[in-house]
Enzyme design. Structure first.
Site, PDB file in Angstrom:
ATOM      1  N   LYS A   1      32.536  84.227  39.824  1.00 25.24           N
ATOM      2  CA  LYS A   1      32.531  85.345  40.770  1.00 25.24           C
ATOM      3  C   LYS A   1      33.647  85.148  41.775  1.00 25.24           C
ATOM      4  O   LYS A   1      33.733  84.055  42.367  1.00 25.24           O
ATOM      5  CB  LYS A   1      31.177  85.413  41.485  1.00 25.24           C
ATOM      6  CG  LYS A   1      31.057  86.528  42.514  1.00 25.24           C
ATOM      7  CD  LYS A   1      29.725  86.453  43.237  1.00 25.24           C
ATOM      8  CE  LYS A   1      29.592  87.591  44.252  1.00 25.24           C
ATOM      9  NZ  LYS A   1      28.354  87.488  45.054  1.00 25.24           N
TER      10      LYS A   1
ATOM     11  N   LYS B   1      31.694  80.268  42.431  1.00 25.71           N
ATOM     12  CA  LYS B   1      31.699  81.396  43.368  1.00 25.71           C
ATOM     13  C   LYS B   1      32.754  81.108  44.435  1.00 25.71           C
ATOM     14  O   LYS B   1      32.626  80.169  45.222  1.00 25.71           O
ATOM     15  CB  LYS B   1      30.330  81.588  44.015  1.00 25.71           C
ATOM     16  CG  LYS B   1      30.278  82.753  44.990  1.00 25.71           C
ATOM     17  CD  LYS B   1      28.881  82.911  45.567  1.00 25.71           C
ATOM     18  CE  LYS B   1      28.808  84.068  46.553  1.00 25.71           C
ATOM     19  NZ  LYS B   1      27.446  84.214  47.126  1.00 25.71           N
TER      20      LYS B   1
END
Length: 322
Positions: free
Chosen positions: A245, A192
């Protein structure tokens, strides 16, 4: 003699027969935002076409998801109370916990994933416990584990820790197993990034940090090898699915993770990516259907097995028409 590649592009039939990457409803998970209150279905200004839902109106959403044949939903909650340690994130009757119970009452077969984090629930807006002006990794793990356990008790099928604290997959796996939830899977936000693409989500979830930023725990966008180390660590700790992400800006990372590890890979097509596309469509610069399906195809082509996207319902409807 030269090769005639165009023979296999001559018409729609042959193009479909030789198509290498095929989208289908099994690919998608829809993120949803649940809020306190009653009779609420309010469009989110930062995410056109997405809504804040109160628990009592989730039946409408569940029916829409089922009709479109979207395979799963990911629940994000907006509490009415915040404090220093995000207490409302792990309350038995918290907003996510009640939403999960309601969804399962409406449709026990609906696959429900919950986002496990603290940022929406803390008064400071960070994803862990703040001590002396810094997010304390190990003290945060205790609370993150409590959140995951509370979601499992509410009926979630999968928990998805997004906080990026070191070791959180391990502590979540341990607390779930200790409490009889060995069957609950973990989809970890493994890579992320500290991205500029989260702005619309933070507005929708009221989760912006009140001081500083999240660069000490989310990844530097410039780093590639570090992503592989993060993913490998999460797999060793017990993650069942690993996630990258954002998606569109990190297709190379998705491909690297897929090639390196024999694991299901998810990609989160985040709010900023969605909002940019919507803005271009509103300006008349892009055809929404074709641009959306091309965007999602690129994510799957890169190697994603699961795509978390705000476009899930529309994409499934368009795919059913093709």
């Amino acid at each position: 003699m030269y090769k005639r590649h165009r023979r296999l592009r001559e018409n729609a039939a042959i193009r479909s027969l030789v198509r290498e990457t095929i989208l289908n409803p099994n690919d998608f998970i829809l993120p949803i935002f649940v809020v306190e209150g009653e009779n609420i279905k309010k469009e989110i200004s930062s995410l056109k076409g997405q809504y804040h839902w109160s628990v009592d109106r989730l039946g409408e959403l569940v029916e829409e998801v089922k009709k479109a044949k979207v395979k799963g939903i990911m629940v994000f909650g907006l509490p009415d109370h915040k404090d220093e340690v995000g207490t409302s994130a792990f309350e038995e009757m918290g907003i996510v916990q009640r939403a999960v119970k309601k969804i399962k009452e409406l449709d026990s077969d609906m696959f429900v994933v919950t986002d496990v984090c603290m940022c929406q629930y803390t008064s400071h807006g960070h994803c862990g416990v703040v001590e002396n002006g810094k997010v304390h990794n190990d003290h945060s793990l205790e609370y993150i584990a409590k959140v995951a356990l509370s979601h499992a008790k509410a009926g979630a099928d999968m928990v998805a820790p997004s906080d990026m604290m070191d070791g959180r997959v391990s502590v979540i796996r341990q607390i779930l197993d200790k409490n009889g939830f060995e069957h609950i899977s973990i989809m970890s936000y493994s890579a992320k990034y500290s991205s500029a693409m989260y702005g619309p989500f933070r507005a929708a979830a009221d989760s912006s940090p009140q001081f500083g930023d999240r660069k000490t725990y989310q990844m530097d966008p410039a780093n590639y090898k570090e992503a592989l180390r993060e993913v490998e660590a999460d797999i060793e700790e017990g993650a069942d699915i690993v996630m990258v992400k954002p998606a569109i800006f990190y297709l190379d990372i998705i491909r690297a993770v897929k090639d390196r590890f024999n694991m299901p890979v998810a990609a989160y097509n985040v709010s900023g990516e969605y909002a940019m596309l919507k803005a271009a469509v509103e300006c008349g610069l892009l055809d929404e259907k074709n641009a959306t399906l091309e965007m999602l195809t690129s994510i799957k082509r890169a190697g994603a097995d699961i795509i978390i996207t705000y476009c899930a319902i529309d994409a499934c409807k368009w795919l059913s028409e093709m």
